[in-house]
Motif scaffolding. Structure first.
Motif, PDB file in Angstrom:
ATOM      1  N   ALA A  95      51.950  35.517  49.240  1.00  0.00           N
ATOM      2  CA  ALA A  95      50.574  36.158  48.587  1.00  0.00           C
ATOM      3  C   ALA A  95      49.629  36.875  49.660  1.00  0.00           C
ATOM      4  O   ALA A  95      49.220  37.853  49.314  1.00  0.00           O
ATOM      5  CB  ALA A  95      49.881  35.173  47.513  1.00  0.00           C
ATOM      6  N   GLN A  96      49.559  36.043  50.644  1.00  0.00           N
ATOM      7  CA  GLN A  96      48.552  36.500  51.911  1.00  0.00           C
ATOM      8  C   GLN A  96      49.347  37.777  52.608  1.00  0.00           C
ATOM      9  O   GLN A  96      48.609  38.630  53.060  1.00  0.00           O
ATOM     10  CB  GLN A  96      48.292  35.460  52.772  1.00  0.00           C
ATOM     11  CG  GLN A  96      47.575  35.845  53.783  1.00  0.00           C
ATOM     12  CD  GLN A  96      45.946  36.150  53.342  1.00  0.00           C
ATOM     13  OE1 GLN A  96      45.567  35.029  52.540  1.00  0.00           O
ATOM     14  NE2 GLN A  96      45.760  37.097  53.561  1.00  0.00           N
ATOM     15  N   THR A  97      50.644  37.444  52.827  1.00  0.00           N
ATOM     16  CA  THR A  97      51.362  38.662  53.298  1.00  0.00           C
ATOM     17  C   THR A  97      51.347  40.107  52.648  1.00  0.00           C
ATOM     18  O   THR A  97      50.917  41.253  53.063  1.00  0.00           O
ATOM     19  CB  THR A  97      52.796  38.202  53.581  1.00  0.00           C
ATOM     20  OG1 THR A  97      52.799  37.081  54.328  1.00  0.00           O
ATOM     21  CG2 THR A  97      53.601  39.343  54.474  1.00  0.00           C
ATOM     22  N   TRP A  98      51.399  39.798  51.148  1.00  0.00           N
ATOM     23  CA  TRP A  98      51.344  40.927  50.251  1.00  0.00           C
ATOM     24  C   TRP A  98      49.910  41.526  50.391  1.00  0.00           C
ATOM     25  O   TRP A  98      49.911  42.912  50.648  1.00  0.00           O
ATOM     26  CB  TRP A  98      51.749  40.665  49.032  1.00  0.00           C
ATOM     27  CG  TRP A  98      51.746  41.805  48.310  1.00  0.00           C
ATOM     28  CD1 TRP A  98      52.817  42.666  47.695  1.00  0.00           C
ATOM     29  CD2 TRP A  98      50.701  42.224  47.247  1.00  0.00           C
ATOM     30  NE1 TRP A  98      52.443  43.461  46.793  1.00  0.00           N
ATOM     31  CE2 TRP A  98      51.176  43.267  46.453  1.00  0.00           C
ATOM     32  CE3 TRP A  98      49.259  41.812  47.212  1.00  0.00           C
ATOM     33  CZ2 TRP A  98      50.310  44.160  45.543  1.00  0.00           C
ATOM     34  CZ3 TRP A  98      48.466  42.568  46.128  1.00  0.00           C
ATOM     35  CH2 TRP A  98      48.878  43.687  45.333  1.00  0.00           C
TER      36      TRP A  98
ATOM     37  N   ALA B 219      43.884  35.856  46.990  1.00  0.00           N
ATOM     38  CA  ALA B 219      43.798  36.281  48.533  1.00  0.00           C
ATOM     39  C   ALA B 219      43.081  37.447  48.482  1.00  0.00           C
ATOM     40  O   ALA B 219      42.453  38.188  49.282  1.00  0.00           O
ATOM     41  CB  ALA B 219      45.438  36.664  48.800  1.00  0.00           C
ATOM     42  N   ILE B 220      43.282  38.391  47.268  1.00  0.00           N
ATOM     43  CA  ILE B 220      42.505  39.685  47.138  1.00  0.00           C
ATOM     44  C   ILE B 220      40.988  39.454  46.928  1.00  0.00           C
ATOM     45  O   ILE B 220      40.344  40.254  47.494  1.00  0.00           O
ATOM     46  CB  ILE B 220      43.323  40.483  45.786  1.00  0.00           C
ATOM     47  CG1 ILE B 220      44.411  40.859  46.151  1.00  0.00           C
ATOM     48  CG2 ILE B 220      42.089  41.457  45.444  1.00  0.00           C
ATOM     49  CD1 ILE B 220      45.161  41.418  44.772  1.00  0.00           C
TER      50      ILE B 220
ATOM     51  N   TYR C  82      37.680  34.093  39.805  1.00  0.00           N
ATOM     52  CA  TYR C  82      37.430  34.370  41.110  1.00  0.00           C
ATOM     53  C   TYR C  82      36.175  35.337  41.275  1.00  0.00           C
ATOM     54  O   TYR C  82      35.663  35.219  42.185  1.00  0.00           O
ATOM     55  CB  TYR C  82      38.654  35.018  41.621  1.00  0.00           C
ATOM     56  CG  TYR C  82      39.765  34.167  41.928  1.00  0.00           C
ATOM     57  CD1 TYR C  82      39.651  32.615  42.557  1.00  0.00           C
ATOM     58  CD2 TYR C  82      41.256  34.090  41.488  1.00  0.00           C
ATOM     59  CE1 TYR C  82      40.733  31.700  42.764  1.00  0.00           C
ATOM     60  CE2 TYR C  82      42.027  33.201  41.536  1.00  0.00           C
ATOM     61  CZ  TYR C  82      41.886  31.970  42.020  1.00  0.00           C
ATOM     62  OH  TYR C  82      42.739  31.049  42.498  1.00  0.00           O
ATOM     63  N   ALA C  83      35.922  36.224  40.287  1.00  0.00           N
ATOM     64  CA  ALA C  83      34.813  36.924  40.431  1.00  0.00           C
ATOM     65  C   ALA C  83      33.513  36.127  40.222  1.00  0.00           C
ATOM     66  O   ALA C  83      32.513  36.265  40.764  1.00  0.00           O
ATOM     67  CB  ALA C  83      34.831  38.040  39.521  1.00  0.00           C
TER      68      ALA C  83
END
Length: 221
Positions: free
Chosen positions: A80-83, A146-147, A209-210
């Protein structure tokens, strides 16, 4: 008169010096012998290592959801972090919401494909559908984390998965209800059900997350 042979002449001085140099052990000076210090190490039992998820589940069956969530974070978090890093470098002007929509589209499409493949698993379809649903939802949640600037590999993400990821009960019940339907109907239903549940998870995760980010920013100010 006793004659002294050359051999006796040659050996007598050596024997004299040997006798003169010989001393009684008690007359020799004592030398201090340095001995290595002995360090006593108290033995402690070696900590037990749990090398597999199976051993963890057997050791603590009551923590099965937490153990599985942690395993998903360890396996899927780095991807997920790589993407996310790749998406940000590819679209440097894209907003957070735009990247989130891109991730949702990706995993909604992936959920439909996995759901359709799971429907073709015959008698193992409930297990296949449940596993495919949980994995897809976990990937989506970790990508959205991650986003939003969170570490998708952090142990705290396991609690996020337990809160946001669907356990896959919906697809399993849907398969049970349509177990007597034609293969085409089963395939279409599994495809649409997987997409729908993934979109629901996306809505919950983006809201979660928001709100978390807003609370963090208000706490800093």
């Amino acid at each position: 008169m006793t004659q002294v042979t050359p051999a006796q002449v040659a050996t007598e001085p050596a024997s004299t010096e040997s006798a003169a140099g010989a001393q009684h052990p008690a007359d020799q000076p004592e030398t201090e012998v340095t001995r290595p210090a002995l360090r006593v190490v108290k033995a402690h039992p070696a900590p037990r290592r749990v090398d597999s998820i199976g051993e963890q589940l057997l050791a603590e069956p009551s923590r099965t959801p937490e153990i599985l969530a942690q395993a998903l974070v360890q396996a899927l978090g780095p991807r997920a972090q790589t993407w996310t890093d790749h998406a940000r470098s590819t679209y440097p002007t894209a907003s957070r919401d735009a990247l989130a929509r891109l991730a949702v589209q990706r995993f909604t499409r992936s959920a439909g494909l996995r759901g359709g493949a799971g429907a073709l698993a015959g008698p193992y379809a409930p297990v296949a559908l449940g596993a495919a649903t949980v994995i897809t939802h976990a990937e989506l949640v970790l990508h959205l984390a991650a986003i939003h600037g969170l570490d998708p590999t952090a142990p705290e993400r396991a609690a996020d998965l337990l809160r946001l990821v669907s356990p896959g009960v919906g697809p399993v019940l849907g398969w049970a209800a349509l177990s007597l339907a034609t293969p085409g109907v089963r395939l279409l239903t599994a495809f649409l059900s997987a997409r729908t549940t993934t979109e629901m998870v996306a809505v919950r995760a983006r809201r979660f997350y928001a709100e978390s980010q807003v609370s963090q920013e208000s706490g800093r100010s």
